[in-house]
Design a protein around this motif. Structure first.
Motif, PDB file in Angstrom:
ATOM      1  N   ASN A   1       0.808  11.582   0.311  1.00 28.90           N
ATOM      2  CA  ASN A   1       1.463  12.871   0.544  1.00 28.90           C
ATOM      3  C   ASN A   1       2.968  12.764   0.351  1.00 28.90           C
ATOM      4  O   ASN A   1       3.580  13.596  -0.328  1.00 28.90           O
ATOM      5  CB  ASN A   1       1.148  13.370   1.960  1.00 28.90           C
ATOM      6  CG  ASN A   1      -0.259  13.902   2.093  1.00 28.90           C
ATOM      7  OD1 ASN A   1      -0.767  14.572   1.197  1.00 28.90           O
ATOM      8  ND2 ASN A   1      -0.909  13.619   3.209  1.00 28.90           N
ATOM      9  N   ALA A   2       3.572  11.743   0.963  1.00 25.19           N
ATOM     10  CA  ALA A   2       5.027  11.593   0.881  1.00 25.19           C
ATOM     11  C   ALA A   2       5.489  11.382  -0.556  1.00 25.19           C
ATOM     12  O   ALA A   2       6.437  12.019  -1.024  1.00 25.19           O
ATOM     13  CB  ALA A   2       5.480  10.433   1.768  1.00 25.19           C
TER      14      ALA A   2
ATOM     15  N   ALA B   1      -1.693   4.404   6.009  1.00 30.07           N
ATOM     16  CA  ALA B   1      -0.542   4.228   5.121  1.00 30.07           C
ATOM     17  C   ALA B   1      -0.809   4.854   3.760  1.00 30.07           C
ATOM     18  O   ALA B   1       0.072   5.494   3.178  1.00 30.07           O
ATOM     19  CB  ALA B   1      -0.223   2.737   4.969  1.00 30.07           C
ATOM     20  N   LEU B   2      -2.030   4.680   3.259  1.00 34.98           N
ATOM     21  CA  LEU B   2      -2.376   5.249   1.959  1.00 34.98           C
ATOM     22  C   LEU B   2      -2.303   6.770   1.992  1.00 34.98           C
ATOM     23  O   LEU B   2      -1.686   7.389   1.111  1.00 34.98           O
ATOM     24  CB  LEU B   2      -3.777   4.800   1.553  1.00 34.98           C
ATOM     25  CG  LEU B   2      -4.303   5.372   0.229  1.00 34.98           C
ATOM     26  CD1 LEU B   2      -3.446   4.912  -0.936  1.00 34.98           C
ATOM     27  CD2 LEU B   2      -5.765   4.981   0.020  1.00 34.98           C
TER      28      LEU B   2
ATOM     29  N   SER C   1      -3.996  18.139   5.072  1.00 36.23           N
ATOM     30  CA  SER C   1      -3.954  17.917   3.632  1.00 36.23           C
ATOM     31  C   SER C   1      -5.322  17.481   3.141  1.00 36.23           C
ATOM     32  O   SER C   1      -6.063  16.787   3.849  1.00 36.23           O
ATOM     33  CB  SER C   1      -2.902  16.847   3.309  1.00 36.23           C
ATOM     34  OG  SER C   1      -3.104  16.274   2.050  1.00 36.23           O
ATOM     35  N   VAL C   2      -5.642  17.882   1.913  1.00 34.97           N
ATOM     36  CA  VAL C   2      -6.900  17.458   1.297  1.00 34.97           C
ATOM     37  C   VAL C   2      -6.932  15.943   1.163  1.00 34.97           C
ATOM     38  O   VAL C   2      -7.976  15.310   1.321  1.00 34.97           O
ATOM     39  CB  VAL C   2      -7.084  18.136  -0.080  1.00 34.97           C
ATOM     40  CG1 VAL C   2      -8.314  17.578  -0.797  1.00 34.97           C
ATOM     41  CG2 VAL C   2      -7.219  19.639   0.083  1.00 34.97           C
ATOM     42  N   VAL C   3      -5.783  15.329   0.886  1.00 29.95           N
ATOM     43  CA  VAL C   3      -5.708  13.869   0.760  1.00 29.95           C
ATOM     44  C   VAL C   3      -6.183  13.188   2.043  1.00 29.95           C
ATOM     45  O   VAL C   3      -6.949  12.219   1.998  1.00 29.95           O
ATOM     46  CB  VAL C   3      -4.267  13.428   0.424  1.00 29.95           C
ATOM     47  CG1 VAL C   3      -4.090  11.935   0.666  1.00 29.95           C
ATOM     48  CG2 VAL C   3      -3.948  13.754  -1.021  1.00 29.95           C
ATOM     49  N   ASN C   4      -5.737  13.691   3.181  1.00 24.34           N
ATOM     50  CA  ASN C   4      -6.138  13.096   4.457  1.00 24.34           C
ATOM     51  C   ASN C   4      -7.652  13.135   4.629  1.00 24.34           C
ATOM     52  O   ASN C   4      -8.271  12.157   5.058  1.00 24.34           O
ATOM     53  CB  ASN C   4      -5.485  13.844   5.621  1.00 24.34           C
ATOM     54  CG  ASN C   4      -3.978  13.917   5.500  1.00 24.34           C
ATOM     55  OD1 ASN C   4      -3.362  13.176   4.742  1.00 24.34           O
ATOM     56  ND2 ASN C   4      -3.379  14.818   6.237  1.00 24.34           N
ATOM     57  N   LEU C   5      -8.243  14.268   4.289  1.00 26.79           N
ATOM     58  CA  LEU C   5      -9.693  14.425   4.421  1.00 26.79           C
ATOM     59  C   LEU C   5     -10.438  13.544   3.433  1.00 26.79           C
ATOM     60  O   LEU C   5     -11.496  12.991   3.753  1.00 26.79           O
ATOM     61  CB  LEU C   5     -10.070  15.899   4.221  1.00 26.79           C
ATOM     62  CG  LEU C   5      -9.492  16.867   5.263  1.00 26.79           C
ATOM     63  CD1 LEU C   5      -9.804  18.310   4.869  1.00 26.79           C
ATOM     64  CD2 LEU C   5     -10.038  16.570   6.654  1.00 26.79           C
TER      65      LEU C   5
ATOM     66  N   VAL D   1       0.840  -1.206   0.000  1.00 26.70           N
ATOM     67  CA  VAL D   1       0.000   0.000   0.000  1.00 26.70           C
ATOM     68  C   VAL D   1       0.872   1.252   0.000  1.00 26.70           C
ATOM     69  O   VAL D   1       0.599   2.222  -0.737  1.00 26.70           O
ATOM     70  CB  VAL D   1      -0.946  -0.003   1.214  1.00 26.70           C
ATOM     71  CG1 VAL D   1      -1.644   1.347   1.361  1.00 26.70           C
ATOM     72  CG2 VAL D   1      -1.988  -1.110   1.076  1.00 26.70           C
ATOM     73  N   VAL D   2       1.917   1.258   0.806  1.00 31.18           N
ATOM     74  CA  VAL D   2       2.817   2.414   0.874  1.00 31.18           C
ATOM     75  C   VAL D   2       3.493   2.648  -0.467  1.00 31.18           C
ATOM     76  O   VAL D   2       3.536   3.779  -0.978  1.00 31.18           O
ATOM     77  CB  VAL D   2       3.875   2.212   1.982  1.00 31.18           C
ATOM     78  CG1 VAL D   2       4.973   3.280   1.890  1.00 31.18           C
ATOM     79  CG2 VAL D   2       3.222   2.244   3.352  1.00 31.18           C
TER      80      VAL D   2
END
Length: 414
Positions: free
Chosen positions: A149-150, A143-144, A365-369, A102-103
């Motif tokens: 983000n990373a 993890a996703l 971050s928008v990704v987190n939301l 997944v990472v």
């Protein structure tokens, strides 16, 4: 200042307070609505003419973001995301390997596609498969989000703020990646190790399921996957040329939309117009405020006195605080407004640090939301504490590694 200048400044301040609040309390109005409404207000009261407002827009950044969203949509329409999720399924009986997969998947895809789209596409697929297997989806969703983000920090097309920075500074696409790849890969490794350490004995034991229950979306044949794969490789090659990135991406997007299976309106519906509205609104509001002579003078004095981010420590601190307070896109846009002549090295540092800082908190971050909201619709609650428990150590370790790399490489001072 004139009365109209005070009005412009007031709208600017209220807009960024709205960015910090994340919306209008009691109303279903988000940051994009606030930015768009503020821009419309400036036009309505005559503080900005249409021509002045248009001059503040970075058309290249907007077009590049639009084109990359269309390219990313092709991966979903072709069944690539569903096929990749199926490959992840093969690791379900070995959760540690599944976590690593997944990472890697989230990081790699987010380096070549807009990370918001990657998170939006993969979250429901992961939730469906993991719930069917009896595994706790939370560590894998963490993890996703953290990997998206990373991984996006590795390229100038991985996330919206990097697209903006690359266009504003005219940064070389592959030159940036040569610098940013090391901290991005390091952040992915840190993400895996932190979540493995925290969740190793808590994610449950996988049990077998039928193929029909495990597969939530249609998977097409290999010929269908060839189209987005070739398009992405061609696009990355074009980014190494002297052609404007937005025109290269738009041409690839237009060619991808020629399809017998997918209607063109489906591509249009796959675009995140909300994010484009946020960009456009902030361009107008920030540009109008920075055009005021007193504001421009104050910004210049702050820069001369070294009170604006110039090195790793100040850039990291500003990214952590402002990025998690008003959001990384508004923070980057604001900093570009007050420091319009940033050096290429500082722009690289801003892209890396502002992206990695987005992993600190759920609101960073928008990704987190996107991951949290999409998971909620699947019946999985990814709470603020759950996220911070992993996000805080991942962010601090990742940013420390990135800062050391930028200093040792001679790109930025401490």
């Amino acid at each position: 200042m004139t009365s109209m200048s005070w009005v412009v400044l007031g709208v600017f301040v209220l807009t960024y307070l709205g960015m910090a609040a994340g919306g209008v309390r009691g109303l279903r109005m988000d940051r994009s609505w606030i930015a768009g409404a503020a821009a419309v207000l400036l036009l309505f009261i005559g503080a900005q003419t249409p021509a002045e407002a248009a001059s503040h827009l970075d058309a290249g950044a907007l077009l590049l973001l639009l084109a990359l969203m269309l390219v990313s949509a092709q991966f979903e329409f072709s069944g690539v995301y569903a096929w990749l999720n199926g490959r992840l399924e093969s690791y379900a009986t070995q959760p540690a390997r599944l976590l690593a997969a997944v990472v890697v998947l989230g990081g790699v895809l987010s380096a070549v596609l807009v990370n918001d789209i990657v998170a939006f596409a993969l979250t429901p697929l992961l939730c469906h498969s993991l719930l069917a297997r009896g595994l706790d989806p939370r560590p894998f969703l963490l993890a996703l989000a953290l990997a998206c983000n990373a991984g996006s920090a590795a390229s100038l097309i991985g996330n919206p703020q990097n697209i903006l920075i690359g266009q504003a500074g005219g940064l070389d696409f592959w030159g940036y990646t040569a610098i940013a790849a090391v901290p991005a890969i390091g952040a992915l490794l840190i993400t895996y190790l932190v979540i493995l350490w925290q969740w190793r004995h808590r994610w449950g034991t996988a049990h077998s399921v039928t193929t029909e229950a495990a597969q939530p979306a249609q998977v097409y044949g290999a010929r269908s996957y060839l189209k987005p794969a070739v398009a992405t490789l061609v696009l990355l090659g074009l980014f190494a040329s002297d052609l404007p990135r937005e025109w290269s991406a738009l041409m690839i997007a237009v060619l991808l939309m020629v399809s017998r299976r997918v209607a063109s309106r489906d591509y249009v519906q796959a675009v995140d117009w909300n994010l484009l509205l946020l960009f456009a609104g902030l361009f107008v509001v920030t540009g109008a405020a920075m055009a005021l002579p007193p504001v421009a003078g104050i910004a210049a004095q702050l820069a001369d006195r070294g009170l604006l981010p110039q090195g790793v420590l100040s850039l990291a601190a500003a990214s952590l605080v402002a990025g998690n307070l008003i959001g990384n896109v508004p923070f980057v846009m604001l900093l570009l407004g007050v420091l319009p002549e940033m050096s290429p090295s500082l722009l690289v540092g801003l892209a890396v640090m502002s992206t990695l800082a987005g992993n600190l908190l759920l609101i960073g971050s928008v990704v987190n939301l996107i991951v949290a909201e999409s998971a909620r619709r699947q019946g999985v609650r990814l709470g603020f504490v759950d996220f911070a428990r992993s996000g805080v150590p991942v962010t601090l370790l990742s940013m420390s590694l990135a800062g050391g790399w930028l200093v040792l490489g001679g790109w930025l001072p401490w």
